[in-house]
Scaffold this active site. Structure first.
Site, PDB file in Angstrom:
ATOM      1  N   GLU A  80       0.836  -1.191   0.000  1.00 43.08           N
ATOM      2  CA  GLU A  80       0.000   0.000   0.000  1.00 43.08           C
ATOM      3  C   GLU A  80       0.880   1.254   0.000  1.00 43.08           C
ATOM      4  OE1 GLU A  80      -3.930   1.703   0.648  1.00 43.08           O
ATOM      5  OE2 GLU A  80      -2.452   1.275  -0.872  1.00 43.08           O
ATOM      6  N   ASP A 108      -2.576  -4.974   0.701  1.00 43.09           N
ATOM      7  CA  ASP A 108      -1.857  -3.914   1.411  1.00 43.09           C
ATOM      8  C   ASP A 108      -0.475  -4.349   1.882  1.00 43.09           C
ATOM      9  OD1 ASP A 108      -3.941  -1.950   1.297  1.00 43.09           O
ATOM     10  OD2 ASP A 108      -5.039  -3.152   2.752  1.00 43.09           O
TER      11      ASP A 108
END
Length: 252
Positions: A80, A108
């Site tokens: 992320e 992420d």
């Protein structure tokens, strides 16, 4: 809200959020609630990773900031916050190296200890509702899901919370603090309610003289960061390395 975000979050978090929004034609100065949501999600991802390493035996260990352990490997790879091209490059590299299944959507984090991708969610609603929405979207048992709320609740795949209780408590405390700080400034209601947020946006545009000739509807393009949330502090020793990896800073 914009002033609050710039005061509340690490400058690197703010810079990453601005970059993500501008990539999709969104203005952090106007869509301030989205700006705050992206910053919050980014910070939770960084906090999730902070201080967690893998030792020479392959065991997970926690090293507090300041301890000289440069030879230890970070347990989590942060995906992320990177631009989409670089993020997919990292994901492909991990898949080629470890043999794990390539996810359909950008996750992420990657957990080198458990050998799995992780999807982090930060919600202003009930955690189980958001968890189910995210699970239905991802449709993959290979990606681990971990949801946090601003009320201290959390939910994770098979009740496997990955982190130790203290690390999770640090994230929950930060989220609760953000909520309290927003509330003390009269920002929380508009952050939670889309209707209130739209009213506040119109008010802000009007005060800035930007309403004439402009649609009052907010853009529906979704930033990469915002796809992982609905709408905290960082390991200072790691900030420089992350900045070099995630951003190409312009000389002023």
């Amino acid at each position: 809200m914009e002033d609050f975000v710039r005061q509340c979050f690490n400058p690197m978090i703010v810079e990453l959020a601005e970059k993500a929004m501008k990539e999709y034609g969104e203005d952090p100065k106007i869509e301030t609630n989205k700006f705050a949501a992206i910053c919050t999600h980014l910070e939770v991802c960084f906090m999730y990773s902070d201080f967690h390493f893998i030792d020479e035996r392959g065991e997970s260990t926690i090293i507090e900031s300041g301890d000289p352990n440069a030879l230890l490997k970070h347990r989590f790879e942060i995906i992320e916050g990177r631009d989409r091209t670089m993020a997919w490059t990292v994901v492909n590299s991990i898949c080629n190296t470890t043999g794990v299944e390539k996810p359909k959507f950008l996750p992420d984090l990657y957990d080198y200890k458990e050998n799995r991708f992780i999807e982090i969610g930060v919600t202003r609603r009930e955690v189980h509702t958001y968890y189910l929405e995210k699970a239905n979207k991802i449709k993959s048992e290979k990606t681990h899901i971990h949801i946090f709320s601003f009320t201290g609740e959390e939910m994770a795949t098979k009740a496997d919370y990955t982190l130790d209780e203290e690390s999770r408590a640090r994230i929950k405390t930060r989220l609760f603090t953000i909520r309290q700080e927003m509330a003390s400034r009269g920002l929380w209601d508009s952050f939670v309610s889309p209707r209130e947020a739209k009213r506040q946006l119109k008010k802000d545009l009007k005060s800035q003289g930007l309403c004439a000739g402009l649609p009052t509807k907010v853009s529906h393009l979704i930033s990469p960061a915002l796809k992982n949330l609905e709408p905290m502090w960082m390991d200072s020793n790691r900030t420089a390395a992350l900045r070099a990896s995630f951003l190409k800073c312009r000389k002023k």
